[in-house]
Design an enzyme around this catalytic site. Structure first.
Site, short mmCIF file in Angstrom:
data_model
loop_
_atom_site.label_atom_id
_atom_site.label_comp_id
_atom_site.label_asym_id
_atom_site.label_seq_id
_atom_site.Cartn_x
_atom_site.Cartn_y
_atom_site.Cartn_z
N ALA A 49 -0.51 -3.36 6.41
CA ALA A 49 -0.41 -2.14 7.16
C ALA A 49 0.43 -2.92 8.42
CB ALA A 49 -1.64 -2.12 8.23
N LYS A 77 0.95 5.75 8.03
CA LYS A 77 0.01 5.50 8.00
C LYS A 77 0.23 5.81 9.59
CE LYS A 77 -2.65 1.25 10.63
NZ LYS A 77 -1.91 -0.10 11.11
#
Length: 494
Positions: A49, A77
């Site tokens: 991430a 994201k």
């Protein structure tokens, strides 16, 4: 030293190949770049991430976004959802956006605090487009110059595939890759600088400047130069993680999940082809078997591999630049992946090195400033992570009781005091997290200001109600035509 003619990068993976790619792109043919890596040495590979600055790296490298997302199995994201951190059963979002639209001299949250004091109860996140899109499971690339509709985003991706993607890009641009294990690091007896590296089975690689991307072992920066390590485990107790991939969800969430448990926290990262899962914990409070059992019980999909145990120590190498070696990636330090900063710290270190690049030889003033900035940046991210732990009302385990009682770094204490008093948020130079990030985590962790900016006092209850209604309407407008996250991925990546 003489002019820098050759840079040697030790180690591959994301940190090594990102370093090589950016150095080659910016320095061009003025400096030769050689990267040494071995297929027999694995990579950590859990940095799946990211935060928005990674887009700048890809843009500078001239990388096509759709191609990058296809090859790394990336998804979008918009935020991180924190579950059970302040209280069990409570959750909040840290998005890449910001609520409302700030006034001159006065952030939007001061109006919200003023409204709260007048009895108007609203959810501040309802005025954040990132939050609205994330909770609706939607995404689109909005082409607008209006800050009201700005929707910053980052990616979830397979970090191993990202390293391979950057390798292909780097080798095309002229980076030389050498396969081999380093047997000896050879130092100049007079200066203590690294002169060359001896490879197992013969062969020597020489260089003028060395980038240590060898991971936590710090082959050059610590093992060879003995730079030393500053331990932060008294603030951040976690020293282990277990990672397990699983089958993907039918619906791909456009955000990361961070789920607090009694003795640590669990991540869930949705990719195109699978989910990344893991648990971060402290061996002082939790055994490996207990942590693994907690993780497996909380993965709803079928697992795809055996658990991977990762041991680490939170802290930083005392000097990220020592002699002619620069530590980048895990060799420079480790901060748990709570706010997805691992890859950003790689990017930031390379950008800083390029700013201070010693074309005509290493100068002490540049090295000192590089190290001072690196230290400050690490400390600011450290403090932001500590905030999640210390600002909790959980008392259901010794772990959380101890986290609540932490003796905090001075700057973090000052930030908390200023916000509690009148909602003041001060952005420190080199802090990658701006005021909206600190705001969301403080509010999410139950910290509310007692006062607000004087400008907010000019607004009546009726006017505040009008402002919030109009803001919510404006922020919600793009959602009507916005496709779902999965629909966007399908259309964009065809």
């Amino acid at each position: 030293m003489n002019h820098i003619n050759k840079v040697v990068v030790v180690g591959g993976g994301t940190s090594g190949w990102m370093s090589a790619a950016l150095l080659k792109k910016i320095l061009g043919n003025t400096v030769n770049i050689e990267l040494i890596e071995s297929k027999t040495i694995g990579i950590i590979g859990v940095g799946e991430a990211t935060i928005p600055p990674i887009q700048t790296v890809n843009e500078v490298l001239g990388i096509n976004e759709a191609e990058f997302m296809r090859e790394t199995k990336a998804s979008i994201k918009l935020a991180i959802k924190f579950e059970n951190w302040w209280q069990k059963g409570q959750s909040y979002f840290h998005t890449f956006g910001a609520p409302g639209q700030s006034l001159p001299f006065c952030h939007y949250h001061h109006l919200w605090t003023r409204a709260e004091s007048l009895g108007l109860k609203t959810n501040l996140w309802d005025y954040d487009l990132n939050y609205l899109a994330a909770t609706a499971g939607k995404f689109a690339k909005l082409e607008t110059q209006d800050p009201m509709y700005e929707m910053k985003y980052a990616y979830h991706f397979d970090s191993a595939l990202y390293g391979q993607f950057l390798r292909k890009h780097s080798e095309k641009s002229g980076v030389i890759r050498t396969e081999g294990l380093i047997e000896n690091v050879n130092l100049n007896p007079a200066t203590g600088n690294v002169e060359s590296l001896t490879l197992t089975g013969g062969g020597t690689v020489t260089g003028d400047l060395f980038i240590d991307c060898s991971g936590m072992r710090g082959l050059l920066i610590n093992q060879a130069l003995g730079t030393g390590f500053e331990d932060w485990s008294h603030w951040l107790a976690a020293d282990r993680a277990i990672a397990i991939p699983s089958e993907r969800d039918t619906k791909t969430l456009p955000y990361t999940r961070s789920i607090a448990h009694s003795k640590g926290w669990q991540w869930n990262i949705p990719l195109q082809h699978r989910n990344g899962n893991g648990i971060v914990y402290s061996s002082r409070y939790c055994s490996d078997d207990e942590a693994q059992d907690t993780l497996i019980k909380n993965i709803k999909n079928k697992t795809l591999a055996d658990p991977n145990l990762i041991k680490f120590k939170t802290g930083r190498t005392r000097k990220q630049w020592n002699k002619n070696v620069i530590a980048i990636g895990l060799s420079s330090g480790f901060l748990e992946p709570l706010e997805s900063t691992s890859i950003y710290l790689v990017q930031s270190a390379i950008v800083r090195l390029l700013k201070f690049f010693p074309h005509k030889g290493i100068q002490a003033s540049s090295v000192n400033e590089f190290n001072n900035q690196s230290q400050r940046e690490y400390e600011l991210i450290r403090d932001f992570i500590i905030l999640h732990y210390c600002a909790t009302s959980r008392t259901d385990s010794q772990f959380w009781r101890d986290m609540k009682a932490l003796e905090l770094p001075r700057r973090l204490t000052e930030k908390l005091d200023m916000f509690k008093e009148n909602g003041t948020l001060v952005h420190d130079d080199l802090d990658v997290f701006w005021e909206p990030s600190w705001l969301q985590v403080m509010l999410g962790q139950g910290i509310k200001p007692m006062g607000y900016h004087p400008l907010a006092s000019q607004y009546s209850q009726a006017k505040l109600t009008e402002i919030f209604t109009n803001t919510r309407r404006a922020k919600s407008a793009p959602l009507e035509k916005m496709p779902s996250h999965d629909e966007f991925l399908k259309l964009y990546l065809e």
